[in-house]
Write a protein that holds these residues in place. Sequence first.
Motif, short mmCIF file in Angstrom:
data_model
loop_
_atom_site.label_atom_id
_atom_site.label_comp_id
_atom_site.label_asym_id
_atom_site.label_seq_id
_atom_site.Cartn_x
_atom_site.Cartn_y
_atom_site.Cartn_z
N ASN A 76 0.85 -1.20 0.00
CA ASN A 76 0.00 0.00 0.00
C ASN A 76 0.88 1.24 0.00
OD1 ASN A 76 -2.66 0.95 -0.10
ND2 ASN A 76 -2.56 1.57 2.03
N CYS A 130 -4.63 -1.16 8.25
CA CYS A 130 -4.51 0.10 7.51
C CYS A 130 -5.76 0.92 7.75
CB CYS A 130 -4.34 -0.17 6.02
SG CYS A 130 -4.42 1.33 5.03
N VAL A 131 -5.57 2.22 7.88
CA VAL A 131 -6.66 3.15 8.14
C VAL A 131 -7.69 3.12 7.00
CG1 VAL A 131 -5.59 5.18 7.05
CG2 VAL A 131 -6.98 5.49 9.08
N GLY A 219 -1.21 1.26 10.15
CA GLY A 219 -0.26 1.02 9.07
C GLY A 219 0.58 2.21 8.64
N TYR A 220 0.00 3.42 8.62
CA TYR A 220 0.77 4.54 8.08
C TYR A 220 1.97 4.93 8.94
CZ TYR A 220 -2.16 7.69 11.03
OH TYR A 220 -2.81 8.30 12.06
MO LIG Z 1 -2.33 2.51 5.39
#
Ligand SMILES: [Mo]
Length: 258
Positions: A76, A130-131, A219-220
């Motif tokens: 991603n 992940c958002v 995740g970010y």
């Molecule tokens: Mo993400």
Amino acid sequence: MKSHEPGRRAFLNRSLQALSLLGMVGCDRLSRDASFQEILSSGETLSRVAHKALLPRKALAQEFSERDMSPYFRSNGTSNPDNPDYQALVANGFQDWRLKVDGMVENRLELSIAQLRTMPRRTQITRHDCVEGWSAIAKWTGVPLAHVLDAAHVHPDARFAVFHCADPMDGPGSAHYYESIDFDDAFHPQTILAYELNGRELPIANGAPLRLRVERQLGYKHAKYLARIELVGSLRDIRGGKGGYWEDGHGYQWYAGI
Ligand SMILES: [Mo]
Ligand SMILES: Nc1nc2c(c(=O)[nH]1)N[C@H]1C(S)=C(S)[C@@H](COP(=O)(O)O)O[C@H]1N2
């Protein structure tokens, strides 16, 4: 580590007191409580304080077994940095790549992948959230960040680790991805600099040759394509001052606890 500055610490204490009241008193009383109002005024602070109040500092993120692993771990964001310097490193099998560790340290480091592989390692099977709404369970192997920071002799006034990445976010030559974490996370046992995914060399799509895993956050925060770790006392002077690419430009929360 030195304690937080007095104002902040007093605020956190009040926030924690107000949170502990949650279990004991009704809502009308809370709604009149000044410190509770203060917490409500900042959703981010509430989630950070609640997370830290409910989970002890060293609480581990859930770990899974081999049979829980997702058949495929997607990529991603950046999947292949549009950066000629990075591509030159790829062409040479990352033999010339070095991780720089600098800023508020006594020993600046420049570590090759071979050197990182000789350090203590940790393998963990964790879920990445992940958002954007997808999750996957995968096995990560790498060196605990704490070990690298100890080798660098971090200055007692340092508070945050900032991760500078190799991928420009708006085309060649533009500003690169960056992220930051505090020392609760930097020295957490599951925070690793990963060079393997599912028992194989970390693929380019997932951040080769080295990416952060900070398992109690979204995740970010897990910066890929690491180039440099900078130790700082404050995030104020890092780009927009909010501690990361998404935080500065897109309103994401700095503390992305799960
Ligand atoms: Mo993400
Ligand atoms: N350098 C860098 N790190 C990054 C990103 C990115 O675009 N560049 N994307 C982030 C996001 S939003 C997620 S969900 C994960 C994705 O990791 P993956 O590609 O291994 O699935 O990396 C994070 N770290």
